[in-house]
Scaffold this active site. Structure first.
Site, PDB file in Angstrom:
ATOM      1  N   GLY A   1      -1.965 -16.764  -2.444  1.00 46.22           N
ATOM      2  CA  GLY A   1      -1.789 -15.887  -3.608  1.00 46.22           C
ATOM      3  C   GLY A   1      -1.782 -16.672  -4.905  1.00 46.22           C
ATOM      4  CD  GLU A   2       2.839 -16.360  -8.427  1.00 44.28           C
ATOM      5  OE1 GLU A   2       2.621 -16.477  -9.639  1.00 44.28           O
ATOM      6  OE2 GLU A   2       3.905 -15.929  -7.957  1.00 44.28           O
TER       7      GLU A   2
ATOM      8  CG  ASP B   1     -11.262  -8.668   0.749  1.00 45.79           C
ATOM      9  OD1 ASP B   1     -11.184  -9.212   1.860  1.00 45.79           O
ATOM     10  OD2 ASP B   1     -10.581  -7.680   0.437  1.00 45.79           O
TER      11      ASP B   1
ATOM     12  N   GLY C   1      -2.440 -20.587  -5.086  1.00 42.64           N
ATOM     13  CA  GLY C   1      -3.698 -21.258  -4.781  1.00 42.64           C
ATOM     14  C   GLY C   1      -4.107 -21.170  -3.321  1.00 42.64           C
TER      15      GLY C   1
HETATM   16  P1  AMP Z   1      -7.131  -8.058   0.304  1.00 43.36           P
HETATM   17  O1  AMP Z   1      -6.253  -7.609  -0.842  1.00 43.36           O
HETATM   18  O2  AMP Z   1      -8.125  -9.097  -0.110  1.00 43.36           O
HETATM   19  O3  AMP Z   1      -6.352  -8.414   1.511  1.00 43.36           O
HETATM   20  O4  AMP Z   1      -8.030  -6.798   0.717  1.00 43.36           O
HETATM   21  C1  AMP Z   1      -7.669  -5.485   0.475  1.00 43.36           C
HETATM   22  C2  AMP Z   1      -8.757  -4.562   1.019  1.00 43.36           C
HETATM   23  O5  AMP Z   1      -8.778  -4.631   2.449  1.00 43.36           O
HETATM   24  C3  AMP Z   1      -8.490  -3.121   0.650  1.00 43.36           C
HETATM   25  O6  AMP Z   1      -9.474  -2.701  -0.262  1.00 43.36           O
HETATM   26  C4  AMP Z   1      -8.548  -2.353   1.966  1.00 43.36           C
HETATM   27  O7  AMP Z   1      -9.393  -1.232   1.924  1.00 43.36           O
HETATM   28  C5  AMP Z   1      -9.051  -3.360   2.980  1.00 43.36           C
HETATM   29  N1  AMP Z   1      -8.325  -3.256   4.251  1.00 43.36           N
HETATM   30  C6  AMP Z   1      -6.997  -3.102   4.431  1.00 43.36           C
HETATM   31  N2  AMP Z   1      -6.695  -3.034   5.742  1.00 43.36           N
HETATM   32  C7  AMP Z   1      -7.874  -3.154   6.417  1.00 43.36           C
HETATM   33  C8  AMP Z   1      -8.245  -3.157   7.806  1.00 43.36           C
HETATM   34  N3  AMP Z   1      -7.333  -3.029   8.782  1.00 43.36           N
HETATM   35  N4  AMP Z   1      -9.556  -3.306   8.118  1.00 43.36           N
HETATM   36  C9  AMP Z   1     -10.484  -3.425   7.147  1.00 43.36           C
HETATM   37  N5  AMP Z   1     -10.205  -3.434   5.832  1.00 43.36           N
HETATM   38  C10 AMP Z   1      -8.923  -3.295   5.465  1.00 43.36           C
END
Ligand code: AMP
Length: 303
Positions: A206-207, A238, A209
């Site tokens: 997270g914040e 992501d 690094g």
């Molecule tokens: P992050 O904040 O990078 O962990 O990703 C958040 C994104 O992951 C959100 O936009 C969700 O729609 C997606 N997400 C959350 N849970 C899942 C899951 N079980 N499978 C696929 N995508 C997911």
């Protein structure tokens, strides 16, 4: 050369100390595609959505240069829905709702012309779908990166271990690395996870690094940019992965030494994502904005 992405394209509902959204577009692959397209022109997306999806978003992805011909639309079905609530420090969150809907029986179809990509990003998604995707490729890509989360560790650990044995690099957050490995120390956790298959491992903090682990006990650290306002961290992980792999694809590289710079680009791209709710900020920026901010990263770590 080409970069194939698979992951969720979804609706999210997010609550942070700064506010709350209704249903907005989210999903791991939405963020990854937008981020990697900032670096690399040949990005293809494989995903599934329901009839209720916001199709204008898919048009906007196309305008950013993403080939969406691998996005299936399921008639009469609903898109994947995820809802989360952030704690006051914004570093941790609770998942409130996960409705798999169309993801429940997703059969990934690799679009024409995309069965031999050089780079593959398996975004957060069912490990079984990640395995099927790899099995449907005609040749072994140069670099396969995957992401996952605690949800899949809890309901599909055997399949998760199988896909881990097939990939080159795993990105995961610190809490999940501890859960997957059973180790508290991240260095020990990295050793355990790398023994499951991936030659490289990125642990996101997270914040604080991210750490990159590689062969021969190589470790590299990349900071996150200290920001005055963190509005919505959803998708930062992501976006980080998309920026990382988009940059790698743009250079044609695959080694630890090349990954160091890619890590900086990933972190820099993620620093934009968190400035607004959802994918909004990523849709506004260009490569030039990233390059301008990269200077701040260099200053952050220069001696
Ligand atoms: P992050 O904040 O990078 O962990 O990703 C958040 C994104 O992951 C959100 O936009 C969700 O729609 C997606 N997400 C959350 N849970 C899942 C899951 N079980 N499978 C696929 N995508 C997911």
């Amino acid at each position: 050369m080409s970069l194939l992405i698979i992951g969720s394209v979804a609706f999210d509902a997010i609550e942070t100390p700064f506010g709350q959204t209704g249903k907005i577009v989210g999903g791991s692959a939405s963020y990854i595609s937008l981020a990697s397209a900032l670096f690399y022109p040949k990005v293809g997306l494989t995903a599934v959505v329901g009839e209720d999806f916001d199709f204008d978003f898919l048009e906007r992805l196309k305008k950013q240069g993403v080939d969406t011909s691998g996005v299936q639309v399921k008639k009469g079905e609903k898109s994947f829905f995820w809802s989360g609530k952030y704690h006051l420090d914004m570093n941790s969150r609770d998942t409130l709702v996960t409705e798999l809907n169309v993801l429940g029986d997703f059969d990934p179809i690799i679009p024409e012309g995309w069965d031999s990509p050089d780079y593959v990003m398996l975004g957060n998604l069912s490990p079984q779908v990640q395995i099927t995707t790899l099995n449907r490729l005609k040749k072994r890509p140069k670099l396969v990166v995957m992401d996952t989360m605690n949800f899949w560790m809890e309901i599909a650990l055997p399949e998760l271990k199988e896909v881990l044995s097939m990939v080159d690099l795993l990105t995961i957050n610190d809490e999940e690395a501890r859960q997957l490995s059973g180790e508290l120390s991240l260095v020990k956790a990295a050793r355990v996870i790398r023994n499951l298959g991936p030659k490289y491992l990125i642990i996101k903090k997270g914040e604080h690094g991210a750490l990159l682990f590689g062969p021969d006990d190589q470790v590299y650290f990349c900071p996150a940019l200290p920001l005055e306002d963190v509005f919505d961290p959803t998708g930062a992980g992501d976006t980080f992965a998309g920026g990382f792999l988009g940059y790698m694809a743009s250079t044609g590289a695959t080694e630890f030494a090349d990954m160091r710079k890619a890590l900086m680009y990933g972190s820099c791209t993620a620093s934009f994502c968190i400035e607004k709710f959802g994918t909004q900020r990523l849709e506004e920026i260009s490569r030039a904005d990233i390059e301008a901010r990269m200077e701040k990263f260099h200053n952050l770590i220069a001696l």
